[in-house]
Design an enzyme around this catalytic site. Structure first.
Site, PDB file in Angstrom:
ATOM      1  N   TYR A 198       1.076   3.156  19.475  1.00 20.14           N
ATOM      2  CA  TYR A 198      -0.608   2.095  19.354  1.00 20.14           C
ATOM      3  C   TYR A 198      -0.369   0.973  21.065  1.00 20.14           C
ATOM      4  O   TYR A 198       0.885   0.369  20.753  1.00 20.14           O
ATOM      5  CB  TYR A 198      -0.052   0.545  17.752  1.00 20.14           C
ATOM      6  CG  TYR A 198      -1.766   0.178  18.114  1.00 20.14           C
ATOM      7  CD1 TYR A 198      -2.591   0.469  16.426  1.00 20.14           C
ATOM      8  CD2 TYR A 198      -2.597  -0.549  18.884  1.00 20.14           C
ATOM      9  CE1 TYR A 198      -3.740   0.056  16.394  1.00 20.14           C
ATOM     10  CE2 TYR A 198      -3.706  -1.275  18.544  1.00 20.14           C
ATOM     11  CZ  TYR A 198      -4.434  -0.807  17.638  1.00 20.14           C
ATOM     12  OH  TYR A 198      -5.556  -1.219  16.741  1.00 20.14           O
TER      13      TYR A 198
ATOM     14  N   ASP B 109      -2.755  -8.083   7.610  1.00 22.83           N
ATOM     15  CA  ASP B 109      -4.229  -7.621   7.632  1.00 22.83           C
ATOM     16  C   ASP B 109      -4.359  -6.206   6.636  1.00 22.83           C
ATOM     17  O   ASP B 109      -3.780  -6.252   6.762  1.00 22.83           O
ATOM     18  CB  ASP B 109      -5.072  -7.504   9.124  1.00 22.83           C
ATOM     19  CG  ASP B 109      -4.549  -6.000   9.932  1.00 22.83           C
ATOM     20  OD1 ASP B 109      -3.482  -5.127   9.901  1.00 22.83           O
ATOM     21  OD2 ASP B 109      -4.806  -5.809  11.214  1.00 22.83           O
ATOM     22  N   CYS B 110      -5.882  -5.932   6.532  1.00 19.31           N
ATOM     23  CA  CYS B 110      -6.392  -5.380   5.417  1.00 19.31           C
ATOM     24  C   CYS B 110      -5.428  -3.897   5.443  1.00 19.31           C
ATOM     25  O   CYS B 110      -5.256  -3.298   5.321  1.00 19.31           O
ATOM     26  CB  CYS B 110      -7.722  -5.049   5.467  1.00 19.31           C
ATOM     27  SG  CYS B 110      -8.441  -4.220   6.773  1.00 19.31           S
ATOM     28  N   SER B 111      -5.717  -2.938   7.441  1.00 19.59           N
ATOM     29  CA  SER B 111      -4.725  -1.935   7.372  1.00 19.59           C
ATOM     30  C   SER B 111      -3.391  -2.089   7.459  1.00 19.59           C
ATOM     31  O   SER B 111      -2.468  -1.181   7.368  1.00 19.59           O
ATOM     32  CB  SER B 111      -5.467  -0.892   8.720  1.00 19.59           C
ATOM     33  OG  SER B 111      -5.530  -2.433   9.986  1.00 19.59           O
TER      34      SER B 111
ATOM     35  N   ASP C 234      -4.634   1.927  11.555  1.00 27.25           N
ATOM     36  CA  ASP C 234      -6.119   1.086  11.831  1.00 27.25           C
ATOM     37  C   ASP C 234      -7.034   1.414  10.849  1.00 27.25           C
ATOM     38  O   ASP C 234      -6.767   3.086  10.606  1.00 27.25           O
ATOM     39  CB  ASP C 234      -6.821   1.331  12.774  1.00 27.25           C
ATOM     40  CG  ASP C 234      -7.059   0.073  14.188  1.00 27.25           C
ATOM     41  OD1 ASP C 234      -5.595  -0.759  13.684  1.00 27.25           O
ATOM     42  OD2 ASP C 234      -6.622   0.111  15.558  1.00 27.25           O
ATOM     43  N   ALA C 235      -7.825   0.742   9.959  1.00 23.17           N
ATOM     44  CA  ALA C 235      -8.767   1.612   8.812  1.00 23.17           C
ATOM     45  C   ALA C 235      -9.293   2.860   9.170  1.00 23.17           C
ATOM     46  O   ALA C 235      -9.246   3.940   8.620  1.00 23.17           O
ATOM     47  CB  ALA C 235      -8.955   0.568   8.151  1.00 23.17           C
TER      48      ALA C 235
ATOM     49  N   HIS D  10     -12.728  -1.848   6.584  1.00 25.38           N
ATOM     50  CA  HIS D  10     -11.752  -2.556   5.884  1.00 25.38           C
ATOM     51  C   HIS D  10     -11.026  -1.321   4.504  1.00 25.38           C
ATOM     52  O   HIS D  10     -11.790  -0.850   4.948  1.00 25.38           O
ATOM     53  CB  HIS D  10     -12.444  -3.522   4.827  1.00 25.38           C
ATOM     54  CG  HIS D  10     -11.973  -4.152   4.548  1.00 25.38           C
ATOM     55  ND1 HIS D  10     -10.860  -5.353   4.313  1.00 25.38           N
ATOM     56  CD2 HIS D  10     -11.673  -4.256   2.750  1.00 25.38           C
ATOM     57  CE1 HIS D  10     -10.502  -5.904   3.431  1.00 25.38           C
ATOM     58  NE2 HIS D  10     -10.759  -5.180   2.386  1.00 25.38           N
TER      59      HIS D  10
ATOM     60  N   HIS E 221      -5.462  -5.675  -1.868  1.00 27.83           N
ATOM     61  CA  HIS E 221      -6.509  -5.983  -0.545  1.00 27.83           C
ATOM     62  C   HIS E 221      -6.039  -7.232  -0.031  1.00 27.83           C
ATOM     63  O   HIS E 221      -5.862  -8.415  -0.940  1.00 27.83           O
ATOM     64  CB  HIS E 221      -7.555  -5.338  -0.746  1.00 27.83           C
ATOM     65  CG  HIS E 221      -8.548  -5.882  -0.757  1.00 27.83           C
ATOM     66  ND1 HIS E 221      -9.546  -6.300  -0.402  1.00 27.83           N
ATOM     67  CD2 HIS E 221      -8.031  -7.095  -1.610  1.00 27.83           C
ATOM     68  CE1 HIS E 221     -10.525  -7.792  -0.878  1.00 27.83           C
ATOM     69  NE2 HIS E 221      -9.627  -8.263  -1.775  1.00 27.83           N
TER      70      HIS E 221
END
Length: 311
Positions: free
Chosen positions: A96, A208-210, A227-228, A265, A277
């Site tokens: 990343y 965060d979500c991911s 990432d999602a 998401h 989540h």
């Protein structure tokens, strides 16, 4: 700051933030970009609008944990353009990419490792060799092992240090953590209930979500993309329209457009029509029922990364 073959560059603060560019940093972000990072004070210094602006203005890319390695591509003033080598991404085949203050990096010896000590506690105390407090490090921090015992001797950016064996597990490498089941993933997620969402967050100071799904799976022996939208293209496809075929620990993906595809998401299936989540800025990690929610309408994919639901 060119890396020598016998050394590697790593994050030297408990949580280092990788930014989209140095210009994305605001005055309110001072606690997140200094030589000493104070994540809680940084979050507390932001009002609701400033917190949401992290998301809207695409300021943060991801975060690094203490001792996590990077490749350095470029130095520009006080900033380094890096690649987070342990975080798969379609943005760079190595990992990343983004920018981090170079003061948050340190060059250390590249070890012939005896494995890594992975922090399994929410936070764990590191001690100097004469048992003075060094610093606290978050969940999933991984440090090279030098010697095992009641306290594990590990290599850190601040020199050799000690950490309680009860607060870590030993893995052969960062991507060879002992495998867990889908239930293990879901139950681990419960330990972070009420932890505030943080855009770009990759630590037990805020996910965060991911970042939440990445870290839960990493802790159970599976490395997935950061990432999602990348996560949704990996693993085994599961029929999203047949909830009876879903297993605890499957990842659920959601699109802004009902019936659309591009995910915005991700959550973890908790069984019985429930999901755990990290939802959105201003909210905290929670377990919800999918039925009757926008998430039920926006579900666009279900992916499986762990074949065993239970051990």
């Amino acid at each position: 700051m060119m890396q020598r073959e016998s050394t590697m560059w790593v994050c030297r603060v408990p949580v280092g933030t990788i930014w989209t560019s140095p210009e994305k940093v605001r005055e309110v972000d001072a606690q997140g970009v200094g030589e000493t990072v104070k994540i809680n004070k940084w979050r507390e210094s932001m009002n609701e609008e400033e917190n949401h602006d992290l998301t809207k203005s695409n300021r943060i890319q991801t975060q690094l944990l203490y001792g996590e390695p990077v490749a350095i591509d470029e130095i520009e003033g006080d900033w380094a353009k890096v690649v987070a080598l342990w975080q798969p991404s379609n943005k760079d085949e190595r990992g990343y990419p983004g920018w981090i203050p170079k003061a948050q990096l340190a060059e250390i010896e590249a070890l012939n490792k005896q494995g890594y000590a992975r922090v399994i506690a929410n936070k764990a105390q590191l001690w100097t060799l004469d048992f003075k407090p060094l610093l606290a490090v978050p969940f999933n921090t991984m440090l090279p092992v030098k010697e095992t015992g009641e306290y594990v001797r590990v290599q850190t950016p601040d020199g050799d240090a000690l950490i309680s064996a009860e607060q870590v597990e030993i893995a052969p490498d960062y991507d060879q953590v002992p495998s867990g089941s889908g239930v293990d993933i879901a139950q681990l997620g419960e330990e972070f209930l009420d932890l505030q969402y943080f855009w770009g967050g990759m630590s037990s100071y805020g996910y965060d979500c991911s970042g939440f799904s990445y870290n839960l799976l990493k802790a159970n022996g599976v490395i997935i993309p950061r990432d999602a939208h990348d996560q949704s293209r990996e693993g085994q496809e599961v029929d999203k329209d047949m909830q009876e075929s879903w297993r605890i620990g499957d990842l659920l993906f959601f699109s802004n457009e009902e019936g659309g595809w591009e995910p915005h998401h991700v959550g973890i299936y908790f069984g019985n029509g429930l999901m755990i989540h990290s939802p959105t800025p201003g909210k905290a990690i929670e377990i919800i029922e999918l039925a009757g929610t926008k998430h039920e309408r926006e579900l666009c994919a279900v992916r499986r990364f762990v074949q065993e639901e239970q051990r």
